[in-house]
Scaffold this motif. Structure first.
Motif, mmCIF file in Angstrom:
data_model
loop_
_atom_site.group_PDB
_atom_site.id
_atom_site.type_symbol
_atom_site.label_atom_id
_atom_site.label_comp_id
_atom_site.label_asym_id
_atom_site.label_seq_id
_atom_site.Cartn_x
_atom_site.Cartn_y
_atom_site.Cartn_z
ATOM 1 N N ILE A 166 0.866 -1.184 0.000
ATOM 2 C CA ILE A 166 0.000 0.000 0.000
ATOM 3 C C ILE A 166 0.900 1.230 0.000
ATOM 4 C CG2 ILE A 166 -1.866 1.225 1.147
ATOM 5 C CD1 ILE A 166 -2.635 -1.586 0.240
ATOM 6 N N CYS A 167 0.825 2.012 -1.063
ATOM 7 C CA CYS A 167 1.654 3.205 -1.211
ATOM 8 C C CYS A 167 0.845 4.438 -0.791
ATOM 9 C CB CYS A 167 2.114 3.359 -2.660
ATOM 10 S SG CYS A 167 2.960 1.899 -3.319
ATOM 11 N N ILE A 168 1.484 5.329 -0.055
ATOM 12 C CA ILE A 168 0.835 6.526 0.461
ATOM 13 C C ILE A 168 1.553 7.744 -0.089
ATOM 14 C CG2 ILE A 168 0.204 7.802 2.561
ATOM 15 C CD1 ILE A 168 0.684 5.114 4.060
ATOM 16 N N GLY A 169 0.788 8.722 -0.538
ATOM 17 C CA GLY A 169 1.384 9.954 -1.030
ATOM 18 C C GLY A 169 0.624 11.177 -0.551
ATOM 19 N N PHE A 170 1.331 12.131 0.018
ATOM 20 C CA PHE A 170 0.741 13.400 0.436
ATOM 21 C C PHE A 170 1.446 14.518 -0.334
ATOM 22 C CE2 PHE A 170 0.143 11.080 4.684
ATOM 23 C CZ PHE A 170 -1.096 10.581 4.284
ATOM 24 N N THR A 171 0.665 15.317 -1.043
ATOM 25 C CA THR A 171 1.224 16.293 -1.973
ATOM 26 C C THR A 171 0.980 17.725 -1.511
ATOM 27 O OG1 THR A 171 -0.813 16.389 -3.284
ATOM 28 C CG2 THR A 171 0.814 14.718 -3.895
ATOM 29 N N PRO A 172 1.838 18.660 -1.927
ATOM 30 C CA PRO A 172 1.613 20.086 -1.681
ATOM 31 C C PRO A 172 0.902 20.733 -2.864
ATOM 32 C CG PRO A 172 3.815 19.778 -2.531
ATOM 33 C CD PRO A 172 3.180 18.406 -2.499
ATOM 34 N N ASP A 173 0.350 21.897 -2.653
ATOM 35 C CA ASP A 173 -0.051 22.834 -3.713
ATOM 36 C C ASP A 173 -1.088 22.305 -4.700
ATOM 37 O OD1 ASP A 173 1.560 24.785 -2.645
ATOM 38 O OD2 ASP A 173 3.266 24.366 -3.945
ATOM 39 N N GLU A 174 -1.919 21.361 -4.269
ATOM 40 C CA GLU A 174 -2.979 20.865 -5.154
ATOM 41 C C GLU A 174 -3.978 21.950 -5.479
ATOM 42 O OE1 GLU A 174 -6.963 18.820 -5.973
ATOM 43 O OE2 GLU A 174 -6.380 20.330 -4.498
ATOM 44 N N GLU A 175 -4.296 22.788 -4.495
ATOM 45 C CA GLU A 175 -5.341 23.783 -4.675
ATOM 46 C C GLU A 175 -4.965 24.871 -5.682
ATOM 47 O OE1 GLU A 175 -8.224 23.459 -3.747
ATOM 48 O OE2 GLU A 175 -8.336 22.293 -1.894
ATOM 49 N N ILE A 176 -3.698 25.006 -5.995
ATOM 50 C CA ILE A 176 -3.287 25.977 -7.012
ATOM 51 C C ILE A 176 -2.833 25.265 -8.281
ATOM 52 C CG2 ILE A 176 -2.772 27.849 -5.410
ATOM 53 C CD1 ILE A 176 0.165 27.048 -5.506
ATOM 54 N N GLY A 177 -3.243 23.990 -8.416
ATOM 55 C CA GLY A 177 -3.059 23.256 -9.661
ATOM 56 C C GLY A 177 -1.690 22.663 -9.886
ATOM 57 N N ARG A 178 -0.863 22.577 -8.822
ATOM 58 C CA ARG A 178 0.510 22.106 -9.022
ATOM 59 C C ARG A 178 0.814 20.816 -8.269
ATOM 60 N NH1 ARG A 178 3.411 27.646 -7.188
ATOM 61 N NH2 ARG A 178 2.126 29.125 -8.375
ATOM 62 N N GLY A 179 -0.203 20.180 -7.691
ATOM 63 C CA GLY A 179 0.042 19.038 -6.819
ATOM 64 C C GLY A 179 0.762 17.883 -7.477
ATOM 65 N N ALA A 180 0.561 17.708 -8.786
ATOM 66 C CA ALA A 180 1.203 16.594 -9.484
ATOM 67 C C ALA A 180 2.477 17.005 -10.209
ATOM 68 C CB ALA A 180 0.222 15.980 -10.488
ATOM 69 N N ASN A 181 2.820 18.278 -10.172
ATOM 70 C CA ASN A 181 3.943 18.769 -10.971
ATOM 71 C C ASN A 181 5.231 17.989 -10.738
ATOM 72 O OD1 ASN A 181 2.227 20.701 -11.943
ATOM 73 N ND2 ASN A 181 3.513 22.453 -11.386
#
Length: 409
Positions: A166-181
């Protein structure tokens, strides 16, 4: 489950609003502070491959507890909250056993009312967490983080439940459209994933808007108003003319379901230069292109009418509809549907009238539908979440892990 609410209330105490005006990642230091706290929690859970990179991306893995080959799956949430309302000094209030009627939000004079938000009528008997009426709550998406970590802790405590990696990922800046950058799909290691970033219980989404940002720049000339005759060109007047050319029946407040829109999100006015910022949305790529063409036509039309001053248009595509990347893998959706049904949750398959990290990640090779958190009214001071719904989200995550292992036996 006893730690679920405790975790959530702790996470919302961190101010993690992202800032689109800042170019580095994460865009705000508060996101990095929360990421460091979560990093320690994942280490304490004795997960493996716990990493926090310089850009604020946090990942970890719960290793498989079975001998047969099981596809690695992932669960993803974002750490930032929306810039639309303050996320500082959040003061949540817990409403036990809600029985209907208005809820006073602290001492702010704000009220959470079923008249304005009819979803409350379906939540009688449940326990809710609301704001105090001065900030957003942060359920989008700290509820997803709390639910994922609680589910992982439950799997750790109950090794009889079989699961693969089970892989877990917590990302920054999703709300400004950059979470997957800067998300490293190969390093993440999952064959597919689910963002835990939806709303009311049962939401299961694998369609989202195609999205473009449109910037309309109106150019004028500033002259001292005392000597302005035949010289001044007020760009704000040009901007008003342009906005009047946009269809008033194709805005967020007049559309629903699969209907697209033009949304004037903000403006930066002055006499010499006024900038209008729009988001443009459509579920169909051809429909999105038609909307972009329409805006260019209106710019050209206005320029042809202006004696002085001029208008320009800048268009930037943000993300596309994940459906075309998820539909070739129907088992991903079927696993989620069956997990919900086994947890007595009726799946509500609907399009996302927005986007998630999953939309971008799906086009990066990680098919990634979206699952509910139990939250409502994201991005504003009337945001709230059902504790019962949060518990059901945890159950669904656990069941998804279990059923993925069973499906390969």
């Amino acid at each position: 489950m006893d730690k679920l609410v405790e975790r959530f209330l702790r996470y919302v105490s961190y101010d993690t609003q992202s800032d689109g005006a800042v170019q580095h990642c994460p865009s705000t230091e508060g996101q990095r502070v929360l990421a460091k706290q979560l990093y320690q929690e994942l280490l304490e859970l004795e997960l493996i491959d716990v990493t926090l990179d310089n850009n604020g991306y946090l990942s970890a893995k719960l290793p498989s507890n079975v001998t047969h080959l099981v596809p690695a799956i992932g669960f993803i949430a974002h750490m930032d909250t929306a810039p639309d309302a303050s996320g500082r000094n959040v003061k949540p209030q817990v409403i036990e056993n809600y029985q209907g009627g208005d809820i006073a939000l602290g001492t702010s004079q704000e009220v959470l009312s079923p008249t304005q938000y009819p979803d409350l009528n379906n939540l009688h008997g449940q326990s809710l967490i609301t704001t105090d009426g001065t900030t957003l709550l942060g359920a989008d998406n700290k509820a997803g983080i709390a639910e994922i970590i609680t589910a992982i802790a439950y799997l750790k405590q109950n090794p009889s439940i079989q699961h693969g990696d089970i892989c877990i990922g917590f990302t920054p800046d999703e709300e400004i459209g950059r979470g997957a950058n800067l998300f490293d799909v190969d390093k993440f290691g999952a064959q597919w994933a689910y963002t835990i970033d939806g709303g009311p219980v049962g939401e299961l989404e694998y369609e989202n808007f195609n999205a473009t940002t449109a910037t309309v720049i109106c150019h004028g000339v500033n002259v001292h108003p005392g000597t302005a005759k035949n010289k001044m060109i007020n760009s704000m007047n040009i901007a008003a003319q342009f906005q009047r050319l946009m269809p008033s029946d194709q805005t967020p407040e007049t559309t629903e379901g699969y209907e697209g829109f033009y949304h004037l999100k903000s403006m930066s006015p002055s006499v010499a230069r006024t900038e209008l910022s729009y988001i443009v949305r459509d579920f169909d790529r051809q429909g999105l292109q038609q909307r972009k063409d329409f805006m260019q036509q209106k710019v050209d039309e206005l320029n042809s009418q202006l004696d002085k001053g001029h208008v320009e248009l800048k268009l930037t595509d943000s993300y596309f509809n994940m459906r075309e990347m998820v539909e070739p893998h129907p088992h991903i959706i079927e696993l989620a549907k069956h997990a919900m049904l086994e947890c007595n949750v009726q799946p509500n398959i609907k399009p996302i009238r927005g986007g998630t990290d999953g939309a971008r990640l799906s086009f990066m090779g990680l098919p990634c539908p979206n699952i509910f958190t139990g939250g409502y009214n994201f991005h504003g001071i009337h945001e709230f979440i059902s504790i019962d719904g949060m518990q059901q989200a945890v159950q669904v995550i656990v069941k998804l892990a279990e059923n993925t292992a069973k499906s390969t036996q």
